[in-house]
Design a protein around this motif. Structure first.
Motif, PDB file in Angstrom:
ATOM      1  N   THR A  86       0.833  -1.198   0.000  1.00  7.71           N
ATOM      2  CA  THR A  86       0.000   0.000   0.000  1.00  7.71           C
ATOM      3  C   THR A  86       0.868   1.248   0.000  1.00  7.71           C
ATOM      4  N   GLU A  87       0.283   2.341  -0.438  1.00  7.49           N
ATOM      5  CA  GLU A  87       1.005   3.613  -0.466  1.00  7.49           C
ATOM      6  C   GLU A  87       1.468   4.004   0.942  1.00  7.49           C
ATOM      7  N   ASP A  88       0.654   3.682   1.935  1.00  9.15           N
ATOM      8  CA  ASP A  88       1.015   4.002   3.322  1.00  9.15           C
ATOM      9  C   ASP A  88       2.278   3.259   3.764  1.00  9.15           C
ATOM     10  N   GLU A  89       2.416   2.004   3.326  1.00  5.96           N
ATOM     11  CA  GLU A  89       3.568   1.194   3.732  1.00  5.96           C
ATOM     12  C   GLU A  89       4.889   1.691   3.149  1.00  5.96           C
ATOM     13  N   SER A  91       5.338   5.057   2.360  1.00 10.02           N
ATOM     14  CA  SER A  91       5.296   6.518   2.457  1.00 10.02           C
ATOM     15  C   SER A  91       6.539   7.130   3.102  1.00 10.02           C
ATOM     16  N   HIS A  92       7.358   6.333   3.768  1.00 13.22           N
ATOM     17  CA  HIS A  92       8.563   6.850   4.423  1.00 13.22           C
ATOM     18  C   HIS A  92       9.840   6.623   3.606  1.00 13.22           C
ATOM     19  N   ARG A 101       8.327   5.862  -2.777  1.00 10.47           N
ATOM     20  CA  ARG A 101       6.918   6.130  -2.468  1.00 10.47           C
ATOM     21  C   ARG A 101       5.964   5.841  -3.623  1.00 10.47           C
ATOM     22  N   LYS A 159       4.460   2.611  -5.959  1.00  8.75           N
ATOM     23  CA  LYS A 159       4.394   1.151  -5.982  1.00  8.75           C
ATOM     24  C   LYS A 159       4.947   0.537  -7.259  1.00  8.75           C
TER      25      LYS A 159
END
Length: 133
Positions: free
Chosen positions: A6-9, A11-12, A106, A108
């Motif tokens: 996911t984009e959240d995973e 994002s860092h 960031r 995928k």
């Protein structure tokens, strides 16, 4: 696995580091691995070879349970198309494979006609982008 990332995973992520020239690869496999650090080359424990990895920025937090960071690792197996062009993936790609040219920190990445064993897309051809097949 790319659809599971996911984009959240990611994002860092601050950058992707490539160990090989990705211009000659139709696809790479990607996975989220639990690693002890935010940056640096991770240990590799699969068959085949690691071709790249993500570096995380300082805001990435370690898991409270394990103390590890989830980082993307990019890899290929011995039976992938780059090693066996007429083999199992001559006209397809594994589920976790993406075209490395579509990857950024960031981002995928996604499969393309080329990563699936076909020619470059018409959009690439119109732009005059010619990549080795």
């Amino acid at each position: 696995m790319s659809s599971l990332i996911t984009e959240d995973e990611i994002s860092h992520e601050s950058q992707l580091f490539w160990l090989e020239d990705i211009d000659n690869l139709d696809y790479v496999r990607q996975s989220l691995d639990r690693l002890p650090t935010r940056k640096g080359r991770p240990a590799y424990h699969r068959d085949g070879r690691m071709v790249g990895y993500a570096i995380l920025g300082p805001t990435a937090k370690a898991s409270r349970a394990s103390g590890t960071f989830r980082r993307r690792v990019f890899w290929l197996l011995p039976h992938d198309r780059d090693s066996q062009p007429d083999g199992l993936y001559a006209k397809s790609a594994p589920a976790e494979a993406v075209d490395p040219r579509t990857l950024e920190a960031r981002v995928k990445g996604y499969k393309t006609e080329r990563s699936e064993g076909g020619p470059p897309s018409s959009a690439m051809q119109q732009l005059g982008i010619t990549l080795p097949l």
